[in-house]
Scaffold this active site. Sequence first.
Site, PDB file in Angstrom:
ATOM      1  CB  SER A   1      -8.311   3.654   2.703  1.00  0.00           C
ATOM      2  OG  SER A   1      -7.322   3.058   3.704  1.00  0.00           O
TER       3      SER A   1
ATOM      4  CB  SER B   1      -8.736   0.864   5.379  1.00  0.00           C
ATOM      5  OG  SER B   1      -9.599   1.864   5.177  1.00  0.00           O
TER       6      SER B   1
ATOM      7  CE  LYS C   1      -3.930   1.879   2.378  1.00  0.00           C
ATOM      8  NZ  LYS C   1      -4.821   1.736   3.775  1.00  0.00           N
TER       9      LYS C   1
HETATM   10  N1  GLN Z   1     -13.304   4.351   6.042  1.00  0.00           N
HETATM   11  C1  GLN Z   1     -13.002   4.754   7.205  1.00  0.00           C
HETATM   12  C2  GLN Z   1     -12.508   6.225   7.359  1.00  0.00           C
HETATM   13  O1  GLN Z   1     -12.731   6.852   6.094  1.00  0.00           O
HETATM   14  C3  GLN Z   1     -11.803   3.822   7.747  1.00  0.00           C
HETATM   15  C4  GLN Z   1     -10.565   4.061   7.122  1.00  0.00           C
HETATM   16  C5  GLN Z   1      -9.487   3.526   7.239  1.00  0.00           C
HETATM   17  O2  GLN Z   1      -9.604   2.494   7.803  1.00  0.00           O
HETATM   18  N2  GLN Z   1      -8.084   3.944   6.904  1.00  0.00           N
HETATM   19  O3  GLN Z   1     -11.863   6.865   8.284  1.00  0.00           O
END
Ligand code: GLN
Length: 489
Positions: A151, A175, A76
Amino acid sequence: MIERSLHELARALASKEISSVELTQLYLDRIASHDPQLNAYISVDPERSLAQARQADARLAKGEGGPLTGIPIAQKDIFCAKDWLTSCGSKMLSNFISPYDATVIRRFAEAGAVLLGKTNMDEFAMGSSNETSFYGPVRNPWRLDCVPGGSSGGSAAAVAARLCPAATGTDTGGSIRQPAALCNLTGLKPTYGVVSRWGMIAFASSLDQAGPLARSATDCAALLNAMAGFDERDSTSLDRPGEDYARDIAAPAGAKPLAGLRIGLPKEFFGEGCRPEVMRLIDAAIAGYRELGATTVAVDLPNMKLSVAAYYVIASAEASSNLARFDGVRYGYRAPEYRDLNEMYGRSRAQGFGAEVKRRILVGTYVLSHGYYDAYYLQAQRIRRLIAGDFAEAFRHCDVILGPTSPTTAFRLGEKASDPVQMYLSDIYTIAVNLAGLPGMSIPCGFADGLPVGLQLIGDYFTEARLLNVAHRYQHANPWHRQAPTGFV
Ligand code: GLN
């Protein structure tokens, strides 16, 4: 070759059925031909990957290979990798070549894995659909007009489309698990502190945790074995004895391999809000677990309904502080024109950050400001404590907690992009786990209208090995995870 597990690839490399250079080239070719459809990668550097593969081949030739030596892994783009672009999905870092390796990157390198490329992601990991990336959205290989989740959407799309054997993700509020669910993958968010955050660009430091995104629980165990471990450079890294996360999977098992396992079913996971076609498959998976010998027990997580609200206060507060470092001074984007220092800060941040990141910074700054701190931030911290207490109570009655990962299957690109609250609710089942710091997984459990559905498994602190085994036994009997999207295989 592209359907092989990490163990099988390691065997093929050790027996010289294939070299690391050939395996890496195979994936580079697949990326070149298929990634334009998906946009899963932000950067690939074939020369560097192949150079690493040659080193791995030399190691293998001397019989010095480990379980990951020579295997290409996608990372990532939140992990700093020396001399690579490390953008975190943001214009702010679109010119940032990292001068050092994150601990996760270093550990993979020491294991002899090949860095295959850096994957697309929501900007600064803020999102549930991979639509906030400066590099454009990622498409779901199961249906190209749908999101892969976020994400870690680039990692998920890349693994699902077989554009890498496995990848890493990070999970602040879901995410790793949510994109795993939406792309028919197995993903694990470890207990907070098990994997070092050093060199992993911070979103919400008390919640962020890196973990594997792969096709099976056995592959996740192999990746976690490489990733986990104490790191004195991360003050929240936990100094615990090393462990083999595959040990429970490797243990012999009979016809009822999960006999004695108590699965907790929180009523909050089985109320309204979840789509019926998703719930039908979760119910079928519960029946599958009973066949493996597990029993079920009803548990309560009464404060879970407050988790999304508490999360968006705490995560935004921490983000507003963490992202203050991006000021255009030492590295990152700087506005081309300004009259004085303040205007340089202001314009660099105005131009360098996207809308979702700005929204979080504004919310975070607001909830931390004098006069609101007690009403929002402290209150959210109290809720966080209550949620951790709910899990502690539930784990007195069960060994793992089971429920859906996401209330829906993959949604269409653009469907929720203009409605932040709808987007935030996609994480309703995953966020409480981060607030409590617990390990959680998502595993494939079937398809609704051709789109994958994920089953979530949550364990008590440091029970990753058991959690992986609970996932593995189900996968062994119900191989949904072997299904691949047509058009990519
Ligand atoms: N969807 C959640 C957010 O927007 C979690 C994102 C994540 O786990 N990085 O904060």
